[in-house]
Design an enzyme around this catalytic site. Structure first.
Site, PDB file in Angstrom:
ATOM      1  N   LYS A  33       0.819  -1.213   0.000  1.00 42.24           N
ATOM      2  CA  LYS A  33       0.000   0.000   0.000  1.00 42.24           C
ATOM      3  C   LYS A  33       0.855   1.266   0.000  1.00 42.24           C
ATOM      4  O   LYS A  33       0.493   2.257  -0.647  1.00 42.24           O
ATOM      5  CB  LYS A  33      -0.954   0.007   1.189  1.00 42.24           C
ATOM      6  CG  LYS A  33      -0.296   0.165   2.541  1.00 42.24           C
ATOM      7  CD  LYS A  33      -1.328   0.217   3.654  1.00 42.24           C
ATOM      8  CE  LYS A  33      -0.673   0.352   5.012  1.00 42.24           C
ATOM      9  NZ  LYS A  33       0.070   1.592   5.190  1.00 42.24           N
ATOM     10  N   THR A  34       1.981   1.250   0.721  1.00 45.12           N
ATOM     11  CA  THR A  34       2.849   2.433   0.746  1.00 45.12           C
ATOM     12  C   THR A  34       3.407   2.708  -0.647  1.00 45.12           C
ATOM     13  O   THR A  34       3.514   3.858  -1.079  1.00 45.12           O
ATOM     14  CB  THR A  34       4.001   2.239   1.748  1.00 45.12           C
ATOM     15  OG1 THR A  34       3.450   1.958   3.039  1.00 45.12           O
ATOM     16  CG2 THR A  34       4.866   3.479   1.831  1.00 45.12           C
ATOM     17  N   ASP A 220      -3.747   7.592   4.404  1.00 43.02           N
ATOM     18  CA  ASP A 220      -3.255   6.249   4.711  1.00 43.02           C
ATOM     19  C   ASP A 220      -3.975   5.703   5.948  1.00 43.02           C
ATOM     20  O   ASP A 220      -4.466   6.466   6.786  1.00 43.02           O
ATOM     21  CB  ASP A 220      -1.752   6.322   4.976  1.00 43.02           C
ATOM     22  CG  ASP A 220      -1.086   4.960   5.019  1.00 43.02           C
ATOM     23  OD1 ASP A 220      -1.717   3.972   4.589  1.00 43.02           O
ATOM     24  OD2 ASP A 220       0.073   4.880   5.487  1.00 43.02           O
ATOM     25  N   GLU A 221      -4.048   4.368   6.077  1.00 40.02           N
ATOM     26  CA  GLU A 221      -4.634   3.688   7.243  1.00 40.02           C
ATOM     27  C   GLU A 221      -6.019   4.251   7.575  1.00 40.02           C
ATOM     28  O   GLU A 221      -6.342   4.553   8.735  1.00 40.02           O
ATOM     29  CB  GLU A 221      -3.706   3.822   8.464  1.00 40.02           C
ATOM     30  CG  GLU A 221      -2.308   3.266   8.270  1.00 40.02           C
ATOM     31  CD  GLU A 221      -2.253   1.741   8.287  1.00 40.02           C
ATOM     32  OE1 GLU A 221      -3.320   1.113   8.295  1.00 40.02           O
ATOM     33  OE2 GLU A 221      -1.137   1.186   8.283  1.00 40.02           O
ATOM     34  N   GLN A 251      -8.032  -5.014   9.248  1.00 33.92           N
ATOM     35  CA  GLN A 251      -6.995  -4.638  10.209  1.00 33.92           C
ATOM     36  C   GLN A 251      -7.435  -3.468  11.093  1.00 33.92           C
ATOM     37  O   GLN A 251      -6.597  -2.760  11.655  1.00 33.92           O
ATOM     38  CB  GLN A 251      -5.695  -4.291   9.474  1.00 33.92           C
ATOM     39  CG  GLN A 251      -5.097  -5.475   8.723  1.00 33.92           C
ATOM     40  CD  GLN A 251      -3.733  -5.174   8.142  1.00 33.92           C
ATOM     41  OE1 GLN A 251      -2.756  -4.989   8.867  1.00 33.92           O
ATOM     42  NE2 GLN A 251      -3.659  -5.119   6.821  1.00 33.92           N
ATOM     43  N   ARG A 601       1.966 -10.789  10.330  1.00 34.03           N
ATOM     44  CA  ARG A 601       3.284 -10.184  10.585  1.00 34.03           C
ATOM     45  C   ARG A 601       4.394 -11.164  10.196  1.00 34.03           C
ATOM     46  O   ARG A 601       5.548 -10.773  10.051  1.00 34.03           O
ATOM     47  CB  ARG A 601       3.471  -9.840  12.071  1.00 34.03           C
ATOM     48  CG  ARG A 601       2.506  -8.839  12.680  1.00 34.03           C
ATOM     49  CD  ARG A 601       2.305  -7.587  11.878  1.00 34.03           C
ATOM     50  NE  ARG A 601       1.143  -7.731  11.016  1.00 34.03           N
ATOM     51  CZ  ARG A 601       0.858  -6.939   9.986  1.00 34.03           C
ATOM     52  NH1 ARG A 601       1.677  -5.968   9.667  1.00 34.03           N
ATOM     53  NH2 ARG A 601      -0.225  -7.136   9.249  1.00 34.03           N
TER      54      ARG A 601
END
Length: 765
Positions: A33-34, A220-221, A251, A601
């Site tokens: 995503k970044t 973002d997020e 998430q 993770r």
């Protein structure tokens, strides 16, 4: 343009090249995503010729903003310097520096930090003559923050909570607090976004300036935004409607901080004409880890259904392991770390241990220290370094030795007793001149003309004297309970009614476990020996403060990170998911999202661990394996047959035991120990006298009866043995002690210990 989008997959390209109108990018874990955000900004500037100052990109951390800006600079050079990029708060401060005079503040406003806020709250409590024991600064700060997150100004807060006595009082404090902030030309952290919104909505010229300026908005997020953040973003995008938000509804794990997951779920409703793009290719995890994650998260209600996939190898299956207790769990983890480090050349920094609550770290830390494995705690302190643990130890040290001035100074105002620094300095000076302890000076305060100190400290002195008198007759755990109760320490934390205070209470309850373990292992129940044992346990001099160390953290702290090997621990009902979420569907779904975050993770190895019994918060529980583990298909979990399908052995010969109401044999309640949902921790109602008050105490009595036949003959002087906590050692001496035997052992790493044979669980090696 070709160079810019080279290396992007089809969905990433689509997200980058969709520049006009609202766009919702559902970005699965590890899906890049970044990269999409940075390339989209670069694409807007280099291919669509958008001026950098017409783009605003909002993140949740300065670290994320700096990382994105650096990546963009590598693509387009110095043009990145003209971007508006930063956190919600940094961007709002930038606006307020220019226009805050419109709402009555000077441009040179201050931002009060937590310490400043506490001081101001205390002044407000004093001015309003409100008891700061009933309304602590922490509790008031937390409630005011909640109100601000709901965008409730003081009058609106008072109206909403009219009739709620406690919140009515806090409403008055809130009003005075805001008045005092204004007088200081100051804002607190929560004011920043709300005041920026106020400036924009009350000043049409300012609104026009920024809505014209920000032709393209990127966030973002987005699943972590709250009400105020949603409103700010909506204002910025109101003129041109070119808004791209990136997030993952799977998430969303921060509702306790005010995050509102409906912001992402309702995005297409709030911004009509939204284009939805799903990033489902995962670049982080092996195939088997990803399949396990997909199997778990599909159990949640999911508006934006997606299925992550990867071109990575399938790799090893995730592993489930069930230990006898939390020390067995920790030993298993350490053994796996040692194996992977020596056999597959992993570094300590390649491992992370994730837990639901900070208090779970204690047993793991014990074993890591025993094996001299360096570790670091992220997002929390090591167990014995936590304030509340240091405080209770200071109480015990003062009870044991009233000459301990350091401990006295630490806890004489914990909780508050109105003895300030000046008074303490005066007491210390008198004590030094007389060659006596500060405790003795306070005890005889009237002899030195310290009448005010005497009045404020008499309850404290009486408490310590009372507890000192009980040290011979009370167990260590009983003494701790008495101290926490009679000092008012636990009550003060309960009154705070904050997440942080609840965590502190949990840590204190976990400290009771330390005491109970000591009582089981040592015969004489000596306070001095207990304190010596604690000092040894909290000695971290041999732990390297280096980057190459195992990482320990809560699951909430792990968001956005990745590690080659992940240990997800404490996977039992009541621990994860926690008791509070069981039966509450929304909370249970958030717990499942948290489990999903933990799984994703892991890049290469994933270990899931649980225990048959766990002593935590001062009580031993026998909980079922977490439902989340059982949601992973059998063929995706190594150890499934050994743990999930294992035929449970009956704890005792007969699976049914009875609790009787005193002598009234007509009222009998029967518990079946083979019932999977049976919770041994659950307390029997206390309104009626029971023969045994809890299931735990009943089973403990049964255990003791069965252990009367314990065979000591297998142990010999000079024999090598292993203890789950202290490691390997040599038996020096064995002595009969009542119906048990006292075993003196010289352990290789922790030195001499004296244990009771029946409870020590020694293994001959």
């Amino acid at each position: 343009m070709q160079d810019l989008i080279e290396g992007l997959n089809d969905r990433q390209k689509e997200a980058v090249m969709t520049t006009e109108g609202p766009c919702l990018v559902i970005a699965g874990a590890g899906s890049g995503k970044t990269k999409v955000l940075t390339h989209k900004i670069a694409y807007l500037i280099s291919e669509k010729y958008v001026k950098p100052w017409n783009i605003i990109a909002i993140t949740f951390t300065n670290k994320a903003a700096n990382e994105m800006k650096e990546r963009i600079s590598n693509i387009i050079g110095d043009a990145a310097n003209d971007l508006w990029m930063g956190t919600f708060h940094s961007i709002c401060v930038k606006i307020l520096r220019k226009y805050i005079d419109r709402i009555g503040f000077e441009h040179s406003f201050l931002i009060f930090d937590t310490s400043d806020q506490k001081t101001l709250i205390k002044e407000c409590l004093k001015e309003l003559k409100i008891d700061d024991k009933l309304f602590t600064d922490r509790a008031v700060m937390s409630e005011i923050s909640n109100g601000k997150n709901e965008m409730l100004e003081p009058k609106a807060y008072q109206t909403k909570y009219a009739g709620d006595y406690r919140k009515e009082i806090i409403g008055k404090i809130y009003e005075l607090y805001q008045q005092r902030l204004k007088e200081n030309n100051a804002l607190d952290f929560d004011d920043i976004i709300n005041y920026a919104i106020k400036v924009l909505t009350e000043n049409p010229d300012v609104l026009e300036y920024y809505t014209e300026k920000f032709k393209y908005v990127l966030v973002d997020e987005y699943q972590d935004t709250n009400k105020a953040q949603f409103m700010l973003v909506s204002i910025f995008a109101s003129k041109y409607g070119n808004i791209t938000v990136v997030g993952d509804n799977d998430q969303g794990i921060y509702s306790f901080r005010g995050a509102d997951i409906t912001n992402i779920l309702n995005f297409e409703k709030d911004f009509p004409g939204t284009k939805i793009i799903k990033l489902e290719q995962n670049y982080r995890c092996t195939g088997n880890i990803l399949k396990a994650a997909n199997a778990v998260i599909k159990r949640n209600e999911n508006k934006y259904d997606k299925k992550l996939w990867t071109n990575n190898d399938d790799g090893d299956l995730p592993t489930i392991y069930q230990a006898e207790d939390e020390y067995g769990e920790a030993t298993y983890i350490v053994n796996q770390i040692s194996h992977l480090k020596t056999q597959e050349y992993y570094k300590y920094s390649d491992f992370v241990i994730l837990y639901r609550m900070n208090s779970q770290s204690r047993a793991i830390e014990d074993i890591l220290r025993r094996e001299d494995i360096p570790y670091k705690i992220v997002g929390g302190l090591k167990f014995y370094e936590r304030k509340e643990i240091k405080d209770i130890i200071a109480y015990l040290r003062l009870i044991y030795n009233t000459s301990d001035n350091l401990s006295l100074k630490r806890i004489i105002n914990e909780p508050k007793r109105g003895i300030g620094k000046t008074s303490l300095d005066n007491i210390q000076e008198i004590a030094e001149n007389l060659g006596t302890s500060m405790y003795e000076v306070i005890k005889r305060a009237e002899d030195y003309g310290l009448n005010r100190i005497k009045a404020n400290s008499i309850d404290f002195i009486n408490l310590i004297e009372e507890l000192r008198a009980k040290t011979e007759e009370s167990t260590i755990s009983e003494l701790i309970k008495e101290t926490l109760n009679k000092s008012g320490y636990t009550k003060a934390l309960e009154l705070e009614n904050t997440v942080e205070a609840e965590s502190r209470i949990q840590n204190l309850e976990e400290f009771l476990t330390v005491a109970i373990e000591f009582e089981e292992e040592f015969a004489d129940n000596n306070l001095g020996e207990f304190l010596e044992n604690i000092t040894l346990s909290s000695d971290i001099d041999n732990v390297e403060d280096a980057e190459n160390s195992v990482t320990l953290m809560t699951l909430h702290s792990a968001k956005g990170l990745e590690f080659p090997t992940v240990f997800l621990v404490g996977l039992e009902e009541g621990i994860f998911p926690g008791y509070k979420s069981i039966g509450e569907e929304n909370e249970l779904q958030e717990e499942r999202r948290l489990f999903y975050v933990g799984i994703t993770r892991a890049k290469e190895h994933l270990f899931l661990t649980c225990a048959k019994r766990r002593t935590i918060f001062g009580s031993t529980s026998y909980n079922a394996i977490s439902r989340f583990v059982k949601e992973i298909p059998k063929d995706l979990l190594d150890g499934y047959e050994d743990v999930i399908e294992e035929k449970k052995q009956e704890t005792f010969e007969d699976s049914k035991y009875e609790w009787k109401y005193g002598n009234n044999t007509s009222k009998v309640k029967t518990y079946n120990l083979n019932d999977e949902n049976y919770e041994i921790k659950k307390k029997v109602p206390l309104n009626t006298q029971f023969q045994y008050r809890t299931a735990e105490s009943f089973l403990s009595s049964l255990n003791k009866n069965k252990e009367k036949d314990f065979d000591i003959s297998k142990y010999k002087e000079g024999q090598r043995v292993y203890h789950k906590k202290f490691g390997e050692g040599t038996i020096n001496k064995i002595e009969e002690e009542g119906e048990d035997y006292k075993v003196d052992i010289n352990f290789d790493k922790v030195g001499h210990k004296r244990l009771m044979a029946k409870f020590a669980g020694l293994e001959i090696i």
